[in-house]
Write a protein that holds these residues in place. Structure first.
Motif, PDB file in Angstrom:
ATOM      1  N   PRO A  93       0.796  -1.230   0.000  1.00  0.00           N
ATOM      2  CA  PRO A  93       0.000   0.000   0.000  1.00  0.00           C
ATOM      3  C   PRO A  93       0.833   1.286   0.000  1.00  0.00           C
ATOM      4  O   PRO A  93       0.394   2.317  -0.495  1.00  0.00           O
ATOM      5  CB  PRO A  93      -0.825  -0.110   1.291  1.00  0.00           C
ATOM      6  N   TRP A  94       2.067   1.234   0.517  1.00  0.00           N
ATOM      7  CA  TRP A  94       2.913   2.435   0.566  1.00  0.00           C
ATOM      8  C   TRP A  94       3.741   2.625  -0.702  1.00  0.00           C
ATOM      9  O   TRP A  94       4.542   3.533  -0.787  1.00  0.00           O
ATOM     10  CB  TRP A  94       3.819   2.413   1.806  1.00  0.00           C
ATOM     11  N   GLY A  95       3.544   1.753  -1.706  1.00  0.00           N
ATOM     12  CA  GLY A  95       4.168   1.946  -3.016  1.00  0.00           C
ATOM     13  C   GLY A  95       5.419   1.135  -3.286  1.00  0.00           C
ATOM     14  O   GLY A  95       5.970   1.192  -4.384  1.00  0.00           O
ATOM     15  N   GLN A  96       5.893   0.360  -2.334  1.00  0.00           N
ATOM     16  CA  GLN A  96       7.072  -0.479  -2.519  1.00  0.00           C
ATOM     17  C   GLN A  96       6.660  -1.790  -3.174  1.00  0.00           C
ATOM     18  O   GLN A  96       5.688  -2.417  -2.766  1.00  0.00           O
ATOM     19  CB  GLN A  96       7.724  -0.763  -1.163  1.00  0.00           C
ATOM     20  N   THR A  97       7.410  -2.224  -4.182  1.00  0.00           N
ATOM     21  CA  THR A  97       7.221  -3.553  -4.764  1.00  0.00           C
ATOM     22  C   THR A  97       8.253  -4.459  -4.122  1.00  0.00           C
ATOM     23  O   THR A  97       9.444  -4.123  -4.075  1.00  0.00           O
ATOM     24  CB  THR A  97       7.385  -3.527  -6.286  1.00  0.00           C
ATOM     25  N   VAL A  98       7.808  -5.609  -3.619  1.00  0.00           N
ATOM     26  CA  VAL A  98       8.715  -6.488  -2.884  1.00  0.00           C
ATOM     27  C   VAL A  98       8.300  -7.944  -3.055  1.00  0.00           C
ATOM     28  O   VAL A  98       7.117  -8.259  -3.185  1.00  0.00           O
ATOM     29  CB  VAL A  98       8.763  -6.092  -1.376  1.00  0.00           C
ATOM     30  N   ALA A  99       9.300  -8.820  -3.092  1.00  0.00           N
ATOM     31  CA  ALA A  99       9.120 -10.270  -3.029  1.00  0.00           C
ATOM     32  C   ALA A  99      10.018 -10.741  -1.893  1.00  0.00           C
ATOM     33  O   ALA A  99      11.126 -10.214  -1.729  1.00  0.00           O
ATOM     34  CB  ALA A  99       9.525 -10.934  -4.339  1.00  0.00           C
ATOM     35  N   ARG A 100       9.559 -11.716  -1.114  1.00  0.00           N
ATOM     36  CA  ARG A 100      10.340 -12.142   0.049  1.00  0.00           C
ATOM     37  C   ARG A 100      10.507 -13.664   0.089  1.00  0.00           C
ATOM     38  O   ARG A 100       9.648 -14.406  -0.350  1.00  0.00           O
ATOM     39  CB  ARG A 100       9.656 -11.687   1.337  1.00  0.00           C
ATOM     40  N   LEU A 101      11.630 -14.069   0.682  1.00  0.00           N
ATOM     41  CA  LEU A 101      11.891 -15.471   0.988  1.00  0.00           C
ATOM     42  C   LEU A 101      12.471 -15.534   2.385  1.00  0.00           C
ATOM     43  O   LEU A 101      12.852 -14.504   2.954  1.00  0.00           O
ATOM     44  CB  LEU A 101      12.829 -16.114  -0.030  1.00  0.00           C
ATOM     45  N   GLN A 102      12.530 -16.735   2.950  1.00  0.00           N
ATOM     46  CA  GLN A 102      13.182 -16.926   4.238  1.00  0.00           C
ATOM     47  C   GLN A 102      14.331 -17.884   4.037  1.00  0.00           C
ATOM     48  O   GLN A 102      14.170 -18.971   3.471  1.00  0.00           O
ATOM     49  CB  GLN A 102      12.201 -17.461   5.288  1.00  0.00           C
ATOM     50  N   THR A 103      15.516 -17.490   4.515  1.00  0.00           N
ATOM     51  CA  THR A 103      16.703 -18.331   4.358  1.00  0.00           C
ATOM     52  C   THR A 103      16.667 -19.479   5.360  1.00  0.00           C
ATOM     53  O   THR A 103      15.877 -19.472   6.308  1.00  0.00           O
ATOM     54  CB  THR A 103      17.990 -17.505   4.591  1.00  0.00           C
ATOM     55  N   VAL A 104      17.559 -20.437   5.177  1.00  0.00           N
ATOM     56  CA  VAL A 104      17.631 -21.560   6.108  1.00  0.00           C
ATOM     57  C   VAL A 104      18.008 -21.082   7.513  1.00  0.00           C
ATOM     58  O   VAL A 104      17.692 -21.739   8.496  1.00  0.00           O
ATOM     59  CB  VAL A 104      18.611 -22.653   5.620  1.00  0.00           C
ATOM     60  N   GLU A 105      18.665 -19.917   7.629  1.00  0.00           N
ATOM     61  CA  GLU A 105      19.013 -19.358   8.930  1.00  0.00           C
ATOM     62  C   GLU A 105      17.832 -18.642   9.585  1.00  0.00           C
ATOM     63  O   GLU A 105      17.902 -18.245  10.737  1.00  0.00           O
ATOM     64  CB  GLU A 105      20.170 -18.349   8.812  1.00  0.00           C
ATOM     65  N   GLY A 106      16.751 -18.438   8.821  1.00  0.00           N
ATOM     66  CA  GLY A 106      15.575 -17.758   9.337  1.00  0.00           C
ATOM     67  C   GLY A 106      15.473 -16.305   8.938  1.00  0.00           C
ATOM     68  O   GLY A 106      14.484 -15.642   9.239  1.00  0.00           O
ATOM     69  N   LEU A 107      16.475 -15.766   8.265  1.00  0.00           N
ATOM     70  CA  LEU A 107      16.476 -14.373   7.827  1.00  0.00           C
ATOM     71  C   LEU A 107      15.426 -14.147   6.748  1.00  0.00           C
ATOM     72  O   LEU A 107      15.280 -14.967   5.836  1.00  0.00           O
ATOM     73  CB  LEU A 107      17.864 -14.039   7.256  1.00  0.00           C
ATOM     74  N   VAL A 108      14.665 -13.054   6.852  1.00  0.00           N
ATOM     75  CA  VAL A 108      13.737 -12.684   5.790  1.00  0.00           C
ATOM     76  C   VAL A 108      14.508 -11.812   4.807  1.00  0.00           C
ATOM     77  O   VAL A 108      15.080 -10.777   5.190  1.00  0.00           O
ATOM     78  CB  VAL A 108      12.503 -11.933   6.343  1.00  0.00           C
ATOM     79  N   VAL A 109      14.558 -12.234   3.554  1.00  0.00           N
ATOM     80  CA  VAL A 109      15.269 -11.506   2.504  1.00  0.00           C
ATOM     81  C   VAL A 109      14.257 -11.018   1.481  1.00  0.00           C
ATOM     82  O   VAL A 109      13.426 -11.788   1.008  1.00  0.00           O
ATOM     83  CB  VAL A 109      16.322 -12.405   1.805  1.00  0.00           C
ATOM     84  N   GLY A 110      14.330  -9.738   1.178  1.00  0.00           N
ATOM     85  CA  GLY A 110      13.428  -9.159   0.194  1.00  0.00           C
ATOM     86  C   GLY A 110      14.168  -8.622  -1.005  1.00  0.00           C
ATOM     87  O   GLY A 110      15.279  -8.110  -0.890  1.00  0.00           O
ATOM     88  N   LEU A 111      13.538  -8.763  -2.157  1.00  0.00           N
ATOM     89  CA  LEU A 111      13.948  -8.036  -3.351  1.00  0.00           C
ATOM     90  C   LEU A 111      12.963  -6.886  -3.436  1.00  0.00           C
ATOM     91  O   LEU A 111      11.746  -7.094  -3.344  1.00  0.00           O
ATOM     92  CB  LEU A 111      13.856  -8.917  -4.596  1.00  0.00           C
ATOM     93  N   SER A 112      13.463  -5.680  -3.599  1.00  0.00           N
ATOM     94  CA  SER A 112      12.630  -4.501  -3.410  1.00  0.00           C
ATOM     95  C   SER A 112      12.823  -3.473  -4.509  1.00  0.00           C
ATOM     96  O   SER A 112      13.902  -3.345  -5.085  1.00  0.00           O
ATOM     97  CB  SER A 112      13.016  -3.860  -2.069  1.00  0.00           C
ATOM     98  N   TYR A 113      11.751  -2.737  -4.763  1.00  0.00           N
ATOM     99  CA  TYR A 113      11.833  -1.487  -5.516  1.00  0.00           C
ATOM    100  C   TYR A 113      10.996  -0.470  -4.751  1.00  0.00           C
ATOM    101  O   TYR A 113       9.771  -0.589  -4.666  1.00  0.00           O
ATOM    102  CB  TYR A 113      11.322  -1.632  -6.957  1.00  0.00           C
ATOM    103  N   ALA A 114      11.682   0.480  -4.116  1.00  0.00           N
ATOM    104  CA  ALA A 114      11.028   1.561  -3.390  1.00  0.00           C
ATOM    105  C   ALA A 114      11.308   2.850  -4.151  1.00  0.00           C
ATOM    106  O   ALA A 114      12.430   3.356  -4.112  1.00  0.00           O
ATOM    107  CB  ALA A 114      11.578   1.645  -1.963  1.00  0.00           C
ATOM    108  N   PRO A 115      10.335   3.359  -4.893  1.00  0.00           N
ATOM    109  CA  PRO A 115      10.576   4.523  -5.768  1.00  0.00           C
ATOM    110  C   PRO A 115      11.229   5.705  -5.078  1.00  0.00           C
ATOM    111  O   PRO A 115      12.050   6.396  -5.680  1.00  0.00           O
ATOM    112  CB  PRO A 115       9.172   4.882  -6.270  1.00  0.00           C
ATOM    113  N   TRP A 116      10.918   5.956  -3.801  1.00  0.00           N
ATOM    114  CA  TRP A 116      11.461   7.125  -3.107  1.00  0.00           C
ATOM    115  C   TRP A 116      12.945   6.997  -2.801  1.00  0.00           C
ATOM    116  O   TRP A 116      13.584   7.975  -2.445  1.00  0.00           O
ATOM    117  CB  TRP A 116      10.681   7.390  -1.813  1.00  0.00           C
ATOM    118  N   LEU A 117      13.516   5.788  -2.972  1.00  0.00           N
ATOM    119  CA  LEU A 117      14.958   5.626  -2.753  1.00  0.00           C
ATOM    120  C   LEU A 117      15.773   5.900  -4.016  1.00  0.00           C
ATOM    121  O   LEU A 117      16.991   5.868  -3.975  1.00  0.00           O
ATOM    122  CB  LEU A 117      15.253   4.202  -2.254  1.00  0.00           C
ATOM    123  N   HIS A 118      15.105   6.184  -5.117  1.00  0.00           N
ATOM    124  CA  HIS A 118      15.810   6.415  -6.382  1.00  0.00           C
ATOM    125  C   HIS A 118      15.822   7.894  -6.742  1.00  0.00           C
ATOM    126  O   HIS A 118      14.977   8.647  -6.424  1.00  0.00           O
ATOM    127  CB  HIS A 118      15.135   5.618  -7.510  1.00  0.00           C
TER     128      HIS A 118
END
Length: 136
Positions: free
Chosen positions: A111-136
């Protein structure tokens, strides 16, 4: 996939207020309440975004419910890697799946405009691939 930079690191907290006290009151980080119990800052040198993400909100973002599934390790941190645009997030998610990684969810726009896909590593870390327009 071309990672542009680390977009975000967030501690995933069972007790967000207790964590906030460490990062704000003791370490002096300029975290502000963004929504609910989510505290974050984009004003820490060397970091695009640092946050304290309540576990219930992380579960909601990943699974659509406030409880983290019992069959998964409870994460302690989330890291998001920034890509060039929303299409790159979708392509990156497909690349991860093709390499045998199971996603928590595919590319979607929050809803805040970020496009993201997430996975969880075997260590339990949540890893996201992101596009946040305001960071560009």
């Amino acid at each position: 996939m071309e990672i542009l930079f680390v977009a975000s690191v967030s501690v995933i907290a069972r007790d967000p207020e207790r964590s906030r006290r460490l990062y704000v009151d003791v370490l002096g980080l300029p975290l502000e309440r963004l929504a609910g119990e989510y505290f974050a800052s984009e004003r820490i040198d060397g970091s695009r975004h640092f946050g304290v993400w309540p576990l219930a909100e992380a579960a909601e973002a990943c699974f659509g419910a406030p409880d983290w599934p019992a069959d998964r390790p409870v994460p302690q941190v989330s890291i998001e890697f920034e890509l060039a645009d929303a299409a790159a997030v979708a392509d990156g998610a497909a690349e991860l799946e093709a390499a045998g990684h199971r996603l928590l969810h595919g590319a979607r726009t929050e809803p805040w405009g970020q496009t993201v896909a997430r996975l969880q590593t075997v260590e339990g870390l949540v890893v996201g691939l992101s596009y946040a327009p305001w960071l560009h």
